[in-house]
Design a protein around this motif. Structure first.
Motif, mmCIF file in Angstrom:
data_model
loop_
_atom_site.group_PDB
_atom_site.id
_atom_site.type_symbol
_atom_site.label_atom_id
_atom_site.label_comp_id
_atom_site.label_asym_id
_atom_site.label_seq_id
_atom_site.Cartn_x
_atom_site.Cartn_y
_atom_site.Cartn_z
ATOM 1 N N GLY A 1 14.697 -14.928 114.377
ATOM 2 C CA GLY A 1 13.339 -15.030 114.549
ATOM 3 C C GLY A 1 13.052 -16.210 115.535
ATOM 4 O O GLY A 1 11.988 -16.008 116.284
ATOM 5 N N THR A 2 13.732 -17.398 115.585
ATOM 6 C CA THR A 2 13.438 -18.256 116.335
ATOM 7 C C THR A 2 13.808 -17.947 117.876
ATOM 8 O O THR A 2 12.661 -18.382 118.747
ATOM 9 N N LYS B 1 10.948 -15.740 119.099
ATOM 10 C CA LYS B 1 9.530 -16.654 119.197
ATOM 11 C C LYS B 1 9.858 -17.475 120.577
ATOM 12 O O LYS B 1 8.609 -17.224 121.436
ATOM 13 N N HIS C 1 9.495 -14.847 123.341
ATOM 14 C CA HIS C 1 8.156 -14.259 123.421
ATOM 15 C C HIS C 1 7.381 -15.522 124.328
ATOM 16 O O HIS C 1 6.533 -15.244 125.041
ATOM 17 N N ALA C 2 7.635 -16.537 123.916
ATOM 18 C CA ALA C 2 7.079 -17.970 124.592
ATOM 19 C C ALA C 2 7.038 -18.146 126.136
ATOM 20 O O ALA C 2 6.526 -18.561 126.836
ATOM 21 N N ASP D 1 10.737 -11.384 125.121
ATOM 22 C CA ASP D 1 10.844 -10.916 123.983
ATOM 23 C C ASP D 1 11.244 -9.490 123.955
ATOM 24 O O ASP D 1 12.148 -8.794 123.301
ATOM 25 N N ARG E 1 3.721 -22.804 122.111
ATOM 26 C CA ARG E 1 3.678 -21.314 122.350
ATOM 27 C C ARG E 1 4.505 -20.562 121.011
ATOM 28 O O ARG E 1 3.919 -19.711 120.502
ATOM 29 N N ALA E 2 5.504 -21.039 121.001
ATOM 30 C CA ALA E 2 6.520 -20.335 119.898
ATOM 31 C C ALA E 2 6.247 -20.777 118.514
ATOM 32 O O ALA E 2 6.616 -20.122 117.609
ATOM 33 N N GLY E 3 5.454 -21.943 118.238
ATOM 34 C CA GLY E 3 5.366 -22.463 117.012
ATOM 35 C C GLY E 3 6.511 -22.832 116.306
ATOM 36 O O GLY E 3 6.957 -22.880 115.211
ATOM 37 N N VAL E 4 7.408 -23.466 117.260
ATOM 38 C CA VAL E 4 8.636 -24.150 116.613
ATOM 39 C C VAL E 4 8.783 -25.600 117.108
ATOM 40 O O VAL E 4 8.017 -25.896 117.958
#
Length: 105
Positions: free
Chosen positions: A59-60, A63, A66-67, A71, A38-41
């Motif tokens: 930023g991480t 993310k 947010h996931a 956030d 979901r976070a793209g990490v």
């Protein structure tokens, strides 16, 4: 050196935040894999966030927050500043008094 040291107090704050993020994820039964997706990490990044690593970029953290649906909590940072508002009011009052004196002449 111009490097700002990360104090133990700062490290403790990051660790506490990481712990809270991990607790949110676990209570909501979200896997590390799902949050990472979901976070793209990477999963490693999620683990680093949950450990409160100071080397993880903001930023991480955002993310991952947010996931897990938190956030918007970052908007609370520095939102309430009673001391700053008091000091600003004191300066504003001083300038108003100075203007009043100048306008008398």
């Amino acid at each position: 050196s111009n490097l700002t040291l990360i104090t133990q107090e700062m490290i403790d704050i990051l660790k506490q935040m990481g712990y809270q993020i991990r607790m949110v994820r676990q209570r909501r039964k979200l896997s590390v894999n799902l949050v990472a997706e979901r976070a793209g990490v990477s999963r490693q990044s999620v683990w680093a966030v949950e450990k409160g690593s100071p080397s993880v970029v903001m930023g991480t953290y955002l993310k991952v927050l947010h996931a897990v649906g938190f956030d918007k909590d970052l908007l609370k940072v520095c939102a309430d500043d009673p001391l700053g508002k008091f000091l600003q009011d004191q300066r504003d009052d001083k300038y108003k008094r100075e203007e009043e004196v100048e306008n008398r002449w």
